[in-house]
Design a protein around this motif. Structure first.
Motif, PDB file in Angstrom:
ATOM      1  N   SER A   7      -6.966  14.368   5.895  1.00 58.36           N
ATOM      2  CA  SER A   7      -8.364  14.603   5.540  1.00 58.36           C
ATOM      3  C   SER A   7      -9.268  13.614   6.266  1.00 58.36           C
ATOM      4  O   SER A   7      -9.246  12.409   5.985  1.00 58.36           O
ATOM      5  N   LEU A   8     -10.052  14.128   7.202  1.00 60.48           N
ATOM      6  CA  LEU A   8     -10.976  13.287   7.955  1.00 60.48           C
ATOM      7  C   LEU A   8     -12.030  12.674   7.034  1.00 60.48           C
ATOM      8  O   LEU A   8     -12.380  11.497   7.166  1.00 60.48           O
ATOM      9  N   SER A   9     -12.507  13.447   6.060  1.00 64.29           N
ATOM     10  CA  SER A   9     -13.542  12.928   5.151  1.00 64.29           C
ATOM     11  C   SER A   9     -13.017  11.793   4.294  1.00 64.29           C
ATOM     12  O   SER A   9     -13.738  10.817   4.028  1.00 64.29           O
ATOM     13  N   ASP A  10     -11.751  11.867   3.867  1.00 67.07           N
ATOM     14  CA  ASP A  10     -11.173  10.776   3.075  1.00 67.07           C
ATOM     15  C   ASP A  10     -11.115   9.484   3.882  1.00 67.07           C
ATOM     16  O   ASP A  10     -11.326   8.391   3.334  1.00 67.07           O
ATOM     17  N   ILE A  11     -10.817   9.595   5.154  1.00 62.01           N
ATOM     18  CA  ILE A  11     -10.789   8.407   6.011  1.00 62.01           C
ATOM     19  C   ILE A  11     -12.197   7.854   6.174  1.00 62.01           C
ATOM     20  O   ILE A  11     -12.454   6.661   5.952  1.00 62.01           O
TER      21      ILE A  11
END
Length: 262
Positions: A7-11
């Motif tokens: 998940s790019l958003s979690d990073i």
């Protein structure tokens, strides 16, 4: 459409860096993050750009060796533009950052094997590759590539039993790839930005986690092979090995295999 493995958003939501991960390119699948990062660097991508994927089809390590890259692990490459003084200790900072990130995320201790492997219980959990573009004595860019075995049962792959491991093999439960990446970027930024001022301290931290020291090893360096005891490591990262005949060999680059008692 399938959900992305990472998940790019979690990073991005948990990243508090000023350089590392300034831009993140997530690819569900790619031939090699390292090849992509090198191509991007040549066309002007900024330092701190991260290329990350959950699956590689043509991953490679040092000397273009195949890197088995199944889904479930982390494969990523960072574009950097270091100065000449930072170059020799770049792999030290990256190795330490991976080791610290594994410890922060799982509590496991990642030991460092010269020149570019991280081990857990003597088995490889991470390999890395630093490639540099240097012209006329100037560093144009570096690409730091990492393959971290996270949630794949690596010993089940042909030829890897007893050689490779993964974090899930030791934790017994899935490990968050996003948390591991965020921790690595935080740790690597701290170390990388300190290379000019605190390079000696970083070298000492790296040396203390290096399990190669004092061990009997087989070394391949170019066309030469050696067997001996690793006597010391010098600040530029090279090894000094005492051979059975008493000679001391200085190894700047090569492959090291730890020998085990029969």
């Amino acid at each position: 459409m399938d959900e992305p493995f990472i998940s790019l958003s979690d990073i991005q939501n948990n990243l508090h860096t000023c350089l590392m991960g300034r831009e993140i390119i997530y690819l569900p699948e790619t031939a090699s993050t390292q090849t992509t990062a090198m191509d991007m660097a040549r066309t002007g991508s900024q330092a701190g750009t991260l290329v990350v994927t959950g699956k590689q089809t043509e991953g490679h390590g040092r000397l273009k060796r195949l890197w088995v890259s199944p889904q479930g692990n982390i494969y990523m490459s960072l574009i950097l533009r270091p100065n000449q003084n930072q170059l020799s200790r770049l792999i030290m900072a990256a190795s330490l950052a991976v080791s610290f990130a594994i410890e922060n995320t799982t509590g496991l201790i990642g030991e460092l094997k010269w020149p570019n492997d991280i081990l857990i219980d003597g088995k490889k959990v991470c390999g890395m590759l630093v490639e540099n573009d240097i012209r006329d004595g100037q560093v144009n860019f570096s690409a730091v590539g990492l393959g971290i075995n996270v949630n794949t049962d690596m010993p089940s792959y042909p030829g890897l039993k007893g050689i490779a491991t993964s974090l899930i093999n030791h934790t017994g439960k899935p490990v968050s790839c996003e948390k591991l990446i965020v921790s690595f970027l935080h740790e690597f930024e701290r170390l990388y930005l300190g290379l000019n001022e605190y390079g000696e301290c970083i070298f000492e931290m790296w040396r203390k986690r290096l399990i190669t020291l004092g061990k009997e090893v087989d070394v391949t360096s170019g066309k030469d092979t050696y067997r001996g005891i690793v006597e010391s490591v010098v600040p530029d990262g090279s090894l000094k090995i005492r051979l059975a005949d008493g000679n001391l060999v200085h190894i700047v680059a090569g492959d090291v295999s730890l020998r085990h008692a029969d």
